[in-house]
Design an enzyme around this catalytic site. Sequence first.
Site, PDB file in Angstrom:
ATOM      1  CE  LYS A   1      -3.700  -2.617   2.108  1.00  0.00           C
ATOM      2  NZ  LYS A   1      -4.280  -3.195   3.320  1.00  0.00           N
TER       3      LYS A   1
ATOM      4  CD  GLN B   1      -3.157  -4.824   6.633  1.00  0.00           C
ATOM      5  OE1 GLN B   1      -2.950  -3.835   5.956  1.00  0.00           O
ATOM      6  NE2 GLN B   1      -3.911  -5.830   6.200  1.00  0.00           N
TER       7      GLN B   1
ATOM      8  CG  ASP C   1      -9.237   0.014   4.906  1.00  0.00           C
ATOM      9  OD1 ASP C   1      -9.397  -0.255   3.698  1.00  0.00           O
ATOM     10  OD2 ASP C   1      -8.872  -0.824   5.755  1.00  0.00           O
TER      11      ASP C   1
END
Length: 283
Positions: A56, A100, A123
């Site tokens: 990413k 994450q 996200d």
Amino acid sequence: MPAMPTLIDGTKVAKELLESTRLRVQALTSGSSVVPCLATVLVGSDPASVTYTRMKRKRCESIGMRSIKVELPESTTTEQLVAEIRRLGDDPTVHGILLQHPAPSHVDERAAFEAIPAIKDVDGVTYAAFANQWFNEGGHESCTPSGIVKLLDAYDARIEGAHAVVVGRSPILGKPMAGLLLARNATVTICHSRTQGLADIVRQADIVVAAVGKARFVQGDWVKRGAIVMDAGYNEGNVGDVDFDPAAERASMITPVPGGVGPMTIATLIAQTVDAAERLTAQ
Ligand code: NAP
């Protein structure tokens, strides 16, 4: 010989999205000297998570963005993680925060997600983001479902009025997927591990989204002839959640694994970080 389906090329569509995002980064940087920045937060050292966060950040840097790597030890407490996320939330040079998943089991991951300010939740993991996706209120979307809708659009797939069957109801994938398809006026059925008669339900689908986490789970003969098959699964050995070859014999369009849904997740995350940077800069 059965007609070959259209292979939905996620790598190509993701590349196009990254290119248009790169131009937006350039415009923002030259117009305001703001460089969009994604902070990735990783707790522990799970090798797959280390690789995902590195990919990413690399993708960010490849289009002229900044990225910040925050790596915390496995022993990090919920309080310490929340404090770190709040610090990034207060940092005006950070525009997007990605925690994450999964955090170690002793950490209250939900509390950590909720510490991300809505505008920096690129996200799409906070309750606010989930609600927005169900109420069609805009804001950042969950990246994998959002990437799937973008792929459907890129291939002019008809969503409105279609019967979409989503197999899986996880908070990051199945549920927001259903919300986004509903917002686009599909008729949506959500299936899960307690669903009875799954194969017959999938056989009614114009669009099937497989988000189960089990290799080759969706069988070829569950796929209605002419259906569109979107495989979000990513299992050991680069295998999706759909039994690809027999499904491809019946589908009109299908995503391969790898090279289908996966690349769109990262491209969407990055595009949403630039959205956040643009909005924060305009404030
Ligand atoms: P998850 O949290 O494990 O959820 C799996 C879902 O599948 C659950 O809702 C579960 O139902 C359902 N399920 C399990 N067994 C089933 C069965 N026999 N019949 C019907 N439904 C069943 O997984 P996830 O995080 O959503 O991920 C799903 C897949 O997508 C994985 O392969 C993952 O690697 C992949 N993924 C890909 C990306 C990407 O960028 N491409 C991103 C995220 C995830 P219950 O709720 O009843 O348990």
